[in-house]
Write a protein that holds these residues in place. Structure first.
Motif, mmCIF file in Angstrom:
data_model
loop_
_atom_site.group_PDB
_atom_site.id
_atom_site.type_symbol
_atom_site.label_atom_id
_atom_site.label_comp_id
_atom_site.label_asym_id
_atom_site.label_seq_id
_atom_site.Cartn_x
_atom_site.Cartn_y
_atom_site.Cartn_z
ATOM 1 N N ALA A 1 -8.037 -20.427 19.742
ATOM 2 C CA ALA A 1 -9.003 -19.348 19.554
ATOM 3 C C ALA A 1 -8.356 -17.987 19.785
ATOM 4 C CB ALA A 1 -10.232 -19.536 20.438
ATOM 5 N N THR A 2 -7.072 -17.898 19.513
ATOM 6 C CA THR A 2 -6.344 -16.642 19.654
ATOM 7 C C THR A 2 -5.995 -16.107 18.269
ATOM 8 O OG1 THR A 2 -4.278 -17.874 19.879
ATOM 9 C CG2 THR A 2 -5.381 -17.205 21.914
ATOM 10 N N PRO A 3 -6.005 -14.795 18.098
ATOM 11 C CA PRO A 3 -5.736 -14.232 16.778
ATOM 12 C C PRO A 3 -4.295 -14.461 16.328
ATOM 13 C CG PRO A 3 -6.130 -12.498 18.403
ATOM 14 C CD PRO A 3 -6.308 -13.793 19.101
ATOM 15 N N VAL A 4 -4.170 -14.813 15.063
ATOM 16 C CA VAL A 4 -2.862 -14.983 14.440
ATOM 17 C C VAL A 4 -2.619 -13.829 13.471
ATOM 18 C CG1 VAL A 4 -1.507 -16.470 12.889
ATOM 19 C CG2 VAL A 4 -2.982 -17.489 14.605
ATOM 20 N N ARG A 5 -3.680 -13.433 12.789
ATOM 21 C CA ARG A 5 -3.571 -12.378 11.777
ATOM 22 C C ARG A 5 -4.809 -11.483 11.883
ATOM 23 N NH1 ARG A 5 -4.601 -12.928 5.474
ATOM 24 N NH2 ARG A 5 -3.827 -10.910 4.827
ATOM 25 N N ARG A 6 -4.578 -10.184 12.101
ATOM 26 C CA ARG A 6 -5.667 -9.212 12.138
ATOM 27 C C ARG A 6 -5.335 -8.086 11.160
ATOM 28 N NH1 ARG A 6 -6.272 -8.771 18.614
ATOM 29 N NH2 ARG A 6 -4.034 -8.617 18.399
ATOM 30 N N ILE A 7 -6.279 -7.766 10.338
ATOM 31 C CA ILE A 7 -6.124 -6.694 9.364
ATOM 32 C C ILE A 7 -6.915 -5.489 9.872
ATOM 33 C CG2 ILE A 7 -6.553 -6.000 6.970
ATOM 34 C CD1 ILE A 7 -4.466 -8.263 7.297
ATOM 35 N N THR A 8 -6.295 -4.336 9.858
ATOM 36 C CA THR A 8 -6.956 -3.115 10.293
ATOM 37 C C THR A 8 -7.952 -2.664 9.232
ATOM 38 O OG1 THR A 8 -4.966 -2.432 11.468
ATOM 39 C CG2 THR A 8 -6.574 -0.714 10.971
ATOM 40 N N PRO A 9 -9.198 -2.387 9.621
ATOM 41 C CA PRO A 9 -10.142 -1.851 8.640
ATOM 42 C C PRO A 9 -9.640 -0.519 8.092
ATOM 43 C CG PRO A 9 -11.295 -2.537 10.626
ATOM 44 C CD PRO A 9 -9.827 -2.581 10.931
ATOM 45 N N VAL A 10 -9.935 -0.255 6.842
ATOM 46 C CA VAL A 10 -9.554 1.001 6.208
ATOM 47 C C VAL A 10 -10.693 1.995 6.410
ATOM 48 C CG1 VAL A 10 -8.994 2.120 4.022
ATOM 49 C CG2 VAL A 10 -8.105 -0.158 4.511
ATOM 50 N N TYR A 11 -10.360 3.151 6.936
ATOM 51 C CA TYR A 11 -11.359 4.195 7.126
ATOM 52 C C TYR A 11 -11.924 4.546 5.756
ATOM 53 C CZ TYR A 11 -13.538 8.231 9.374
ATOM 54 O OH TYR A 11 -14.438 9.116 9.892
ATOM 55 N N PRO A 12 -13.251 4.560 5.587
ATOM 56 C CA PRO A 12 -13.822 4.861 4.267
ATOM 57 C C PRO A 12 -13.379 6.234 3.764
ATOM 58 C CG PRO A 12 -15.500 3.996 5.745
ATOM 59 C CD PRO A 12 -14.270 4.251 6.578
ATOM 60 N N ALA A 13 -12.651 6.252 2.658
ATOM 61 C CA ALA A 13 -12.077 7.491 2.117
ATOM 62 C C ALA A 13 -13.150 8.534 1.834
ATOM 63 C CB ALA A 13 -11.278 7.188 0.849
ATOM 64 N N ALA A 14 -14.322 8.112 1.385
ATOM 65 C CA ALA A 14 -15.391 9.061 1.065
ATOM 66 C C ALA A 14 -15.904 9.787 2.306
ATOM 67 C CB ALA A 14 -16.544 8.327 0.379
ATOM 68 N N GLN A 15 -15.638 9.254 3.499
ATOM 69 C CA GLN A 15 -16.120 9.860 4.741
ATOM 70 C C GLN A 15 -15.106 10.836 5.346
ATOM 71 O OE1 GLN A 15 -19.236 9.316 5.864
ATOM 72 N NE2 GLN A 15 -19.513 8.054 4.044
ATOM 73 N N LEU A 16 -13.875 10.848 4.838
ATOM 74 C CA LEU A 16 -12.836 11.693 5.438
ATOM 75 C C LEU A 16 -13.151 13.181 5.347
ATOM 76 C CD1 LEU A 16 -9.535 9.867 4.497
ATOM 77 C CD2 LEU A 16 -10.525 10.161 6.766
ATOM 78 N N ALA A 17 -13.663 13.633 4.206
ATOM 79 C CA ALA A 17 -13.945 15.064 4.039
ATOM 80 C C ALA A 17 -15.003 15.532 5.038
ATOM 81 C CB ALA A 17 -14.382 15.350 2.612
ATOM 82 N N ALA A 18 -16.018 14.711 5.278
ATOM 83 C CA ALA A 18 -17.082 15.064 6.216
ATOM 84 C C ALA A 18 -16.608 14.941 7.660
ATOM 85 C CB ALA A 18 -18.296 14.166 5.995
ATOM 86 N N CYS A 19 -15.646 14.066 7.907
ATOM 87 C CA CYS A 19 -15.097 13.816 9.246
ATOM 88 C C CYS A 19 -16.224 13.679 10.273
ATOM 89 C CB CYS A 19 -14.112 14.916 9.634
ATOM 90 S SG CYS A 19 -12.958 14.424 10.930
ATOM 91 N N PRO A 20 -17.074 12.634 10.115
ATOM 92 C CA PRO A 20 -18.217 12.460 11.021
ATOM 93 C C PRO A 20 -17.762 12.122 12.440
ATOM 94 C CG PRO A 20 -17.930 10.510 9.672
ATOM 95 C CD PRO A 20 -16.936 11.528 9.175
ATOM 96 N N PRO A 21 -18.692 12.206 13.406
ATOM 97 C CA PRO A 21 -18.351 11.800 14.777
ATOM 98 C C PRO A 21 -17.918 10.335 14.798
ATOM 99 C CG PRO A 21 -20.537 12.820 14.676
ATOM 100 C CD PRO A 21 -20.064 12.653 13.273
ATOM 101 N N ALA A 22 -17.291 9.936 15.877
ATOM 102 C CA ALA A 22 -16.802 8.556 16.019
ATOM 103 C C ALA A 22 -17.913 7.563 15.704
ATOM 104 C CB ALA A 22 -16.260 8.329 17.418
ATOM 105 N N GLN A 23 -17.558 6.492 15.017
ATOM 106 C CA GLN A 23 -18.494 5.435 14.640
ATOM 107 C C GLN A 23 -18.057 4.142 15.308
ATOM 108 O OE1 GLN A 23 -21.192 5.637 12.274
ATOM 109 N NE2 GLN A 23 -20.863 7.826 12.564
ATOM 110 N N ASP A 24 -18.949 3.515 16.062
ATOM 111 C CA ASP A 24 -18.691 2.197 16.645
ATOM 112 C C ASP A 24 -19.488 1.174 15.857
ATOM 113 O OD1 ASP A 24 -17.009 3.124 18.635
ATOM 114 O OD2 ASP A 24 -18.608 3.320 20.112
ATOM 115 N N VAL A 25 -18.818 0.136 15.369
ATOM 116 C CA VAL A 25 -19.478 -0.923 14.615
ATOM 117 C C VAL A 25 -19.271 -2.237 15.372
ATOM 118 C CG1 VAL A 25 -19.597 -2.180 12.432
ATOM 119 C CG2 VAL A 25 -19.066 0.273 12.430
#
Length: 182
Positions: free
Chosen positions: A63-87
């Motif tokens: 139950a230990t990670p072998v492969r983790r892919i980093t989520p890609v920051y949504p490109a459409a949100q970069l211009a607005a640069c919203p406050p930190a988002q926790d999901v």
């Protein structure tokens, strides 16, 4: 000129012409922000965590990670640069260690901006892979030597919090685990 020397000369000329075709002009406009993030993982404690109950002589592993892919920051949100988002997300992992489902609380009520972050989490997390969770039953023989009697793999789930941050149009992504196993 000898035939072998002509061959080397032709080969050298061909190589130089190919390399000349690879020359590029440097980008002189404003820098283009990268839409990839950096990730870090930190376990967090979750009240009410559910775990498999092991019988006497049973041991769990994996139950230990072998492969983790980093989520890609949504490109459409970069211009607005919203406050930190926790999901927050619960990753459902099958017996083979593959993430088969990603559950996000309150996803149905999320606005379009938040849905972009949730979608980024889902795309990345569905590519994650873990060592399978193995439950082994051990016993001792007449001489007192321990050995595995049987072993099975089990599905499990782990909670994570994915954090998206933007600073001057540049993204950063990190996660925290909540260690839930069921």
């Amino acid at each position: 000129m000898p035939r072998q020397a002509r061959g080397w000369l032709c080969a050298s000329a061909g190589l130089l012409s190919m390399l000349a075709g690879c020359v590029t002009t440097p980008h002189t406009g404003s820098p283009i922000p990268s839409a990839t993030g950096e990730a870090s993982w930190r376990p967090v404690s979750t009240p009410g965590m559910v775990r498999y109950q092991l019988a006497m002589g049973q041991v769990s592993s994996g139950a230990t990670p072998v492969r983790r892919i980093t989520p890609v920051y949504p490109a459409a949100q970069l211009a607005a640069c919203p406050p930190a988002q926790d999901v927050p997300a619960l990753l459902i992992v099958d017996r083979a260690g593959k993430v088969t489902e990603v559950r996000v609380p309150d996803e149905a009520q999320a606005d379009a901006s938040r849905r972009a972050f949730i979608a980024a989490v889902r795309v990345a997390a569905l590519q994650w892979h873990f060592n399978p969770l193995r439950v082994s039953r051990w016993a001792a023989d007449a001489d007192g030597n321990s050995h595995v009697v049987d072993e099975e793999t089990k599905p499990f789930s782990l909670g994570y919090v994915f954090r998206f941050e933007c600073h001057a149009g540049l993204p950063s992504v990190s996660t925290e685990t909540s260690g839930t196993r069921s």
